[in-house]
Design a protein around this motif. Structure first.
Motif, PDB file in Angstrom:
ATOM      1  N   ARG A  84       0.836  -1.208   0.000  1.00 52.14           N
ATOM      2  CA  ARG A  84       0.000   0.000   0.000  1.00 52.14           C
ATOM      3  C   ARG A  84       0.871   1.259   0.000  1.00 52.14           C
ATOM      4  O   ARG A  84       0.719   2.139  -0.849  1.00 52.14           O
ATOM      5  CB  ARG A  84      -0.937  -0.008   1.207  1.00 52.14           C
ATOM      6  CG  ARG A  84      -1.730   1.279   1.383  1.00 52.14           C
ATOM      7  CD  ARG A  84      -2.557   1.224   2.669  1.00 52.14           C
ATOM      8  NE  ARG A  84      -3.636   0.259   2.544  1.00 52.14           N
ATOM      9  CZ  ARG A  84      -4.923   0.578   2.539  1.00 52.14           C
ATOM     10  NH1 ARG A  84      -5.304   1.842   2.653  1.00 52.14           N
ATOM     11  NH2 ARG A  84      -5.839  -0.356   2.437  1.00 52.14           N
ATOM     12  N   LYS A  85       1.798   1.348   0.937  1.00 52.29           N
ATOM     13  CA  LYS A  85       2.596   2.574   1.025  1.00 52.29           C
ATOM     14  C   LYS A  85       3.653   2.646  -0.067  1.00 52.29           C
ATOM     15  O   LYS A  85       3.984   3.740  -0.540  1.00 52.29           O
ATOM     16  CB  LYS A  85       3.232   2.715   2.402  1.00 52.29           C
ATOM     17  CG  LYS A  85       4.180   1.610   2.829  1.00 52.29           C
ATOM     18  CD  LYS A  85       4.687   1.872   4.255  1.00 52.29           C
ATOM     19  CE  LYS A  85       5.615   0.780   4.747  1.00 52.29           C
ATOM     20  NZ  LYS A  85       6.097   1.049   6.142  1.00 52.29           N
ATOM     21  N   THR A  88       1.851   3.794  -3.226  1.00 55.73           N
ATOM     22  CA  THR A  88       1.595   5.232  -3.128  1.00 55.73           C
ATOM     23  C   THR A  88       2.868   6.032  -3.392  1.00 55.73           C
ATOM     24  O   THR A  88       2.839   7.050  -4.105  1.00 55.73           O
ATOM     25  CB  THR A  88       1.017   5.567  -1.741  1.00 55.73           C
ATOM     26  OG1 THR A  88      -0.292   5.000  -1.635  1.00 55.73           O
ATOM     27  CG2 THR A  88       0.931   7.072  -1.528  1.00 55.73           C
ATOM     28  N   ALA A  89       3.982   5.579  -2.846  1.00 56.75           N
ATOM     29  CA  ALA A  89       5.243   6.294  -3.045  1.00 56.75           C
ATOM     30  C   ALA A  89       5.672   6.255  -4.507  1.00 56.75           C
ATOM     31  O   ALA A  89       6.092   7.276  -5.078  1.00 56.75           O
ATOM     32  CB  ALA A  89       6.324   5.693  -2.154  1.00 56.75           C
ATOM     33  N   ALA A 113       8.746   5.496   1.426  1.00 58.37           N
ATOM     34  CA  ALA A 113       7.904   4.489   2.072  1.00 58.37           C
ATOM     35  C   ALA A 113       8.532   3.920   3.341  1.00 58.37           C
ATOM     36  O   ALA A 113       7.940   3.063   3.990  1.00 58.37           O
ATOM     37  CB  ALA A 113       7.608   3.354   1.089  1.00 58.37           C
TER      38      ALA A 113
END
Length: 208
Positions: A84-85, A88-89, A113
């Motif tokens: 998830r992170k 996003t990054a 991240a």
């Protein structure tokens, strides 16, 4: 209280349409009782052996291996929740920042991240390709090979899993608009025998 349900999305970090769908799903989490889990698919794997592709798209695919390999390497090191992170990054730099896919971007995204930047080396390694292909296959098997990303697996009306490609949207709806789209997507995807609803795209990706 209504029990929250898991919704799974397969993404390729290089795809702008998957990025928009992912941002919509994160909005849906806030307005519906769903928890989104991210998984990796690969447009490069999907298009292997397809010779009649435009040269521009072939060039795109040649640089698409790196981000998905890094995602798999990070997943193996830290567990699937890290996607998830990391997504996003990566997506923030690729799609919003318009940064070129390459070692500098990968190191920066991993750092953003909070992950080991040395994982950027996975971009040029085939070590993770077997696991990448397995993740890709898990996502694509229920929907077939004539679609791309995003692919979503979600609980249908009777509780069984329904899998579908899309929705392809721009810009990503927010708030109640995100909720209405989610309800509608589940309605049509959960209808037995329903296969396709489509119209020509008149807009490119709108990132806001």
């Amino acid at each position: 209280m209504t029990e929250r349900v898991a919704v799974d999305m397969w993404f390729d970090p290089a795809c702008p349409w998957a990025w928009l769908t992912s941002r919509w799903l994160l909005e849906v989490e806030q307005v519906r009782d769903v928890d989104v889990r991210f998984h990796v698919m690969s447009l490069a794997v999907l298009n292997e052996g397809r010779e009649n592709l435009p040269e521009e798209y072939k060039s795109f695919l040649s640089t698409a291996w790196g981000p998905v390999r890094i995602c798999i390497a990070a997943e193996q090191r830290y567990g699937s929740d890290v996607l998830r992170k990391l997504y996003t990054a990566l997506g923030t730099r690729i799609h919003l920042g318009k940064e070129e896919r390459g070692p500098e971007l990968y190191v920066a995204a991993l750092t953003d991240a909070g992950l080991d930047p040395a994982l950027a080396e996975a971009a040029e390694s085939t070590e993770y390709d077997e696991a990448l292909r397995a993740s890709h296959e898990a996502g694509m098997r229920p929907v077939g090979q004539d679609v791309g990303t995003p692919v979503i697996h979600a609980p249908g009306p009777d509780g069984s899993t329904v899998a579908f490609f899309g929705p392809v949207i721009t810009p990503a709806p927010k708030g109640e608009a995100a909720a209405r789209l989610w309800d509608g997507v589940l309605l049509v995807a959960g209808t037995p025998g329903f296969y396709e609803l489509k119209r020509s795209r008149e807009l490119g990706p709108i990132f806001d």
